[in-house]
Design a protein around this motif. Structure first.
Motif, PDB file in Angstrom:
ATOM      1  N   VAL A  28       0.843  -1.199   0.000  1.00 23.01           N
ATOM      2  CA  VAL A  28       0.000   0.000   0.000  1.00 23.01           C
ATOM      3  C   VAL A  28       0.880   1.251   0.000  1.00 23.01           C
ATOM      4  CG1 VAL A  28      -1.936  -1.089   1.199  1.00 23.01           C
ATOM      5  CG2 VAL A  28      -0.201   0.105   2.515  1.00 23.01           C
ATOM      6  N   TYR A  29       0.280   2.347  -0.400  1.00 19.66           N
ATOM      7  CA  TYR A  29       0.892   3.663  -0.241  1.00 19.66           C
ATOM      8  C   TYR A  29      -0.233   4.662  -0.038  1.00 19.66           C
ATOM      9  CZ  TYR A  29      -0.194   4.616  -5.199  1.00 19.66           C
ATOM     10  OH  TYR A  29      -0.819   4.801  -6.395  1.00 19.66           O
ATOM     11  N   ALA A  30       0.117   5.858   0.428  1.00 19.72           N
ATOM     12  CA  ALA A  30      -0.894   6.870   0.722  1.00 19.72           C
ATOM     13  C   ALA A  30      -0.578   8.183   0.035  1.00 19.72           C
ATOM     14  CB  ALA A  30      -0.997   7.080   2.227  1.00 19.72           C
ATOM     15  N   LYS A  31      -1.632   8.855  -0.406  1.00 14.56           N
ATOM     16  CA  LYS A  31      -1.555  10.230  -0.887  1.00 14.56           C
ATOM     17  C   LYS A  31      -2.281  11.063   0.156  1.00 14.56           C
ATOM     18  CE  LYS A  31      -1.881   8.890  -5.756  1.00 14.56           C
ATOM     19  NZ  LYS A  31      -2.638   9.064  -7.005  1.00 14.56           N
ATOM     20  N   TYR A  32      -1.734  12.228   0.483  1.00 14.53           N
ATOM     21  CA  TYR A  32      -2.373  13.039   1.515  1.00 14.53           C
ATOM     22  C   TYR A  32      -2.382  14.510   1.135  1.00 14.53           C
ATOM     23  CZ  TYR A  32       2.328  14.358   2.992  1.00 14.53           C
ATOM     24  OH  TYR A  32       3.605  14.848   3.014  1.00 14.53           O
ATOM     25  N   ARG A  33      -3.288  15.233   1.819  1.00 18.69           N
ATOM     26  CA  ARG A  33      -3.402  16.676   1.604  1.00 18.69           C
ATOM     27  C   ARG A  33      -3.959  17.307   2.880  1.00 18.69           C
ATOM     28  NH1 ARG A  33      -6.877  17.063  -3.005  1.00 18.69           N
ATOM     29  NH2 ARG A  33      -8.644  17.241  -1.620  1.00 18.69           N
ATOM     30  N   LEU A  43       3.025  28.842   5.574  1.00 19.65           N
ATOM     31  CA  LEU A  43       4.279  29.593   5.622  1.00 19.65           C
ATOM     32  C   LEU A  43       5.466  28.739   5.197  1.00 19.65           C
ATOM     33  CD1 LEU A  43       3.736  31.431   9.028  1.00 19.65           C
ATOM     34  CD2 LEU A  43       3.335  32.314   6.716  1.00 19.65           C
ATOM     35  N   SER A  44       5.446  27.466   5.584  1.00 18.77           N
ATOM     36  CA  SER A  44       6.527  26.565   5.191  1.00 18.77           C
ATOM     37  C   SER A  44       6.023  25.136   5.191  1.00 18.77           C
ATOM     38  CB  SER A  44       7.731  26.703   6.139  1.00 18.77           C
ATOM     39  OG  SER A  44       7.393  26.258   7.433  1.00 18.77           O
ATOM     40  N   GLY A  45       6.710  24.287   4.432  1.00 14.51           N
ATOM     41  CA  GLY A  45       6.326  22.888   4.315  1.00 14.51           C
ATOM     42  C   GLY A  45       5.472  22.652   3.083  1.00 14.51           C
ATOM     43  N   SER A  46       5.113  21.401   2.894  1.00 12.18           N
ATOM     44  CA  SER A  46       4.276  21.016   1.760  1.00 12.18           C
ATOM     45  C   SER A  46       2.983  20.399   2.289  1.00 12.18           C
ATOM     46  CB  SER A  46       5.010  20.006   0.868  1.00 12.18           C
ATOM     47  OG  SER A  46       4.180  19.633  -0.200  1.00 12.18           O
ATOM     48  N   ALA A  47       1.847  20.944   1.846  1.00  8.88           N
ATOM     49  CA  ALA A  47       0.548  20.472   2.324  1.00  8.88           C
ATOM     50  C   ALA A  47       0.085  19.207   1.620  1.00  8.88           C
ATOM     51  CB  ALA A  47      -0.499  21.567   2.162  1.00  8.88           C
ATOM     52  N   THR A  48       0.783  18.774   0.572  1.00  7.37           N
ATOM     53  CA  THR A  48       0.412  17.561  -0.132  1.00  7.37           C
ATOM     54  C   THR A  48       1.626  16.649  -0.259  1.00  7.37           C
ATOM     55  OG1 THR A  48       0.923  18.486  -2.302  1.00  7.37           O
ATOM     56  CG2 THR A  48      -1.330  18.755  -1.525  1.00  7.37           C
ATOM     57  N   GLY A  49       1.352  15.376  -0.429  1.00  3.45           N
ATOM     58  CA  GLY A  49       2.457  14.451  -0.604  1.00  3.45           C
ATOM     59  C   GLY A  49       1.987  13.035  -0.850  1.00  3.45           C
ATOM     60  N   GLU A  50       2.959  12.160  -0.987  1.00  2.00           N
ATOM     61  CA  GLU A  50       2.703  10.755  -1.261  1.00  2.00           C
ATOM     62  C   GLU A  50       3.797   9.938  -0.592  1.00  2.00           C
ATOM     63  OE1 GLU A  50       2.661   8.132  -5.314  1.00  2.00           O
ATOM     64  OE2 GLU A  50       1.576  10.029  -5.349  1.00  2.00           O
ATOM     65  N   THR A  51       3.401   8.864   0.071  1.00  2.00           N
ATOM     66  CA  THR A  51       4.377   7.992   0.717  1.00  2.00           C
ATOM     67  C   THR A  51       4.975   7.045  -0.319  1.00  2.00           C
ATOM     68  OG1 THR A  51       2.844   6.191   1.255  1.00  2.00           O
ATOM     69  CG2 THR A  51       2.969   8.026   2.822  1.00  2.00           C
ATOM     70  N   PHE A  52       5.986   6.324   0.077  1.00  2.00           N
ATOM     71  CA  PHE A  52       6.511   5.272  -0.781  1.00  2.00           C
ATOM     72  C   PHE A  52       5.626   4.038  -0.647  1.00  2.00           C
ATOM     73  CE2 PHE A  52       8.544   4.966   3.347  1.00  2.00           C
ATOM     74  CZ  PHE A  52       8.414   3.619   3.650  1.00  2.00           C
ATOM     75  N   ILE A  53       5.789   3.074  -1.539  1.00  2.00           N
ATOM     76  CA  ILE A  53       5.022   1.831  -1.470  1.00  2.00           C
ATOM     77  C   ILE A  53       5.647   0.934  -0.413  1.00  2.00           C
ATOM     78  CG2 ILE A  53       4.323  -0.244  -2.735  1.00  2.00           C
ATOM     79  CD1 ILE A  53       4.313   1.463  -5.279  1.00  2.00           C
ATOM     80  N   PHE A  84      -6.685  14.998   4.798  1.00  2.00           N
ATOM     81  CA  PHE A  84      -7.406  14.112   3.879  1.00  2.00           C
ATOM     82  C   PHE A  84      -6.399  13.092   3.362  1.00  2.00           C
ATOM     83  CE2 PHE A  84      -8.250  13.234  -0.659  1.00  2.00           C
ATOM     84  CZ  PHE A  84      -9.428  12.530  -0.523  1.00  2.00           C
ATOM     85  N   ILE A  85      -6.782  11.820   3.372  1.00  2.00           N
ATOM     86  CA  ILE A  85      -5.850  10.770   2.961  1.00  2.00           C
ATOM     87  C   ILE A  85      -6.543   9.785   2.029  1.00  2.00           C
ATOM     88  CG2 ILE A  85      -6.264   9.211   4.918  1.00  2.00           C
ATOM     89  CD1 ILE A  85      -3.067   9.113   5.008  1.00  2.00           C
ATOM     90  N   GLU A  86      -5.795   9.325   1.036  1.00  2.00           N
ATOM     91  CA  GLU A  86      -6.226   8.250   0.135  1.00  2.00           C
ATOM     92  C   GLU A  86      -5.201   7.141   0.273  1.00  2.00           C
ATOM     93  OE1 GLU A  86      -6.601   9.206  -4.043  1.00  2.00           O
ATOM     94  OE2 GLU A  86      -7.115  11.263  -3.531  1.00  2.00           O
ATOM     95  N   TYR A 101     -10.520   5.968   1.598  1.00  2.00           N
ATOM     96  CA  TYR A 101     -10.444   7.406   1.801  1.00  2.00           C
ATOM     97  C   TYR A 101     -10.698   7.693   3.273  1.00  2.00           C
ATOM     98  CZ  TYR A 101     -11.442   7.569  -3.255  1.00  2.00           C
ATOM     99  OH  TYR A 101     -11.412   7.393  -4.611  1.00  2.00           O
ATOM    100  N   GLY A 102     -10.109   8.749   3.783  1.00  2.00           N
ATOM    101  CA  GLY A 102     -10.368   9.138   5.160  1.00  2.00           C
ATOM    102  C   GLY A 102      -9.996  10.588   5.398  1.00  2.00           C
ATOM    103  N   VAL A 103     -10.533  11.145   6.455  1.00  2.00           N
ATOM    104  CA  VAL A 103     -10.229  12.528   6.824  1.00  2.00           C
ATOM    105  C   VAL A 103     -10.271  12.642   8.349  1.00  2.00           C
ATOM    106  CG1 VAL A 103     -12.624  13.367   6.675  1.00  2.00           C
ATOM    107  CG2 VAL A 103     -10.731  14.947   6.280  1.00  2.00           C
ATOM    108  N   ALA A 104      -9.402  13.480   8.891  1.00  2.00           N
ATOM    109  CA  ALA A 104      -9.375  13.727  10.331  1.00  2.00           C
ATOM    110  C   ALA A 104      -9.002  15.176  10.584  1.00  2.00           C
ATOM    111  CB  ALA A 104      -8.379  12.802  11.021  1.00  2.00           C
ATOM    112  N   ALA A 105      -9.597  15.760  11.603  1.00  2.00           N
ATOM    113  CA  ALA A 105      -9.253  17.125  12.001  1.00  2.00           C
ATOM    114  C   ALA A 105      -7.971  17.102  12.823  1.00  2.00           C
ATOM    115  CB  ALA A 105     -10.385  17.731  12.822  1.00  2.00           C
TER     116      ALA A 105
END
Length: 181
Positions: A28-33, A43-53, A84-86, A101-105
């Motif tokens: 599995v791997y995940a995409k997030y935002r 201000l800094s960092g990346s709000a989106t990304g993808e993990t490795f498999i 938000f995560i896929e 799919y999932g989301v958490a505050a």
């Protein structure tokens, strides 16, 4: 002290997507935002990304260990950050399909902690499973807003664990108490 009244409150989010559990597939791997309201600025960092498999082990757990480090400024607490995560699964034939799919505050309490994101996907039919394909959401906003989910058939899939550390700055200068400590 007078100059500090104009400081904008900030939220620093440090952490990692730790692991994924109980998903189908051999890997599995995940995409997030990270999602925020209009009054928030990254201000800094990346709000989106993808993990490795990552391969799924015998306990149906895949270690993802993907770090994130974000710093936001906020004009208001409306639009507080959410994650938000896929999760995508890879089968033995190397085909990729949606696993959930999932989301958490993001919590409104400084310090460290852990979040479990319980994932789901659109319900599958016998033919979907036979072919190894799973329906995907064309419009992912349905995950974030529960208003349009009435009558929508889903199935629970697995869980993603998030470990985090939150640092708040200058909220008190604006009369806002975001945690009880």
């Amino acid at each position: 002290m007078i100059g500090s009244v104009y400081k904008t409150p900030q939220v620093h989010i440090l952490g990692k997507i730790s692991d994924a559990e109980n998903f189908e597939g051999t890997a599995v791997y995940a995409k997030y935002r990270f999602l925020t309201g209009d009054s928030w600025m990254l201000l800094s960092g990346s709000a989106t990304g993808e993990t490795f498999i990552s391969e799924v082990n015998k306990e149906l757990r895949a270690p993802l260990e993907h770090p994130f480090d974000l710093n936001y400024s906020a004009k208001t607490i409306r639009g507080w950050p959410r994650l938000f995560i896929e999760v995508w699964q890879v089968d033995s034939s190397k085909r990729e399909s949606i696993a959930g799919y999932g989301v958490a505050a993001v919590p409104m309490k400084k310090g460290s902690g852990e979040i479990k994101i319980y994932c789901w996907r659109p319900a599958t039919s016998f033919w979907d499973k036979l072919l190894g394909t799973y329906p995907e959401l064309e419009f992912k906003d349905i995950v974030i807003s529960s208003q349009n989910r009435y009558g929508f058939k889903t199935e629970s899939t697995g869980t993603v664990t998030i470990q985090y550390e939150l640092i708040f700055k200058d909220f008190h200068l604006h009369g806002v108490q975001v945690d009880s400590t």
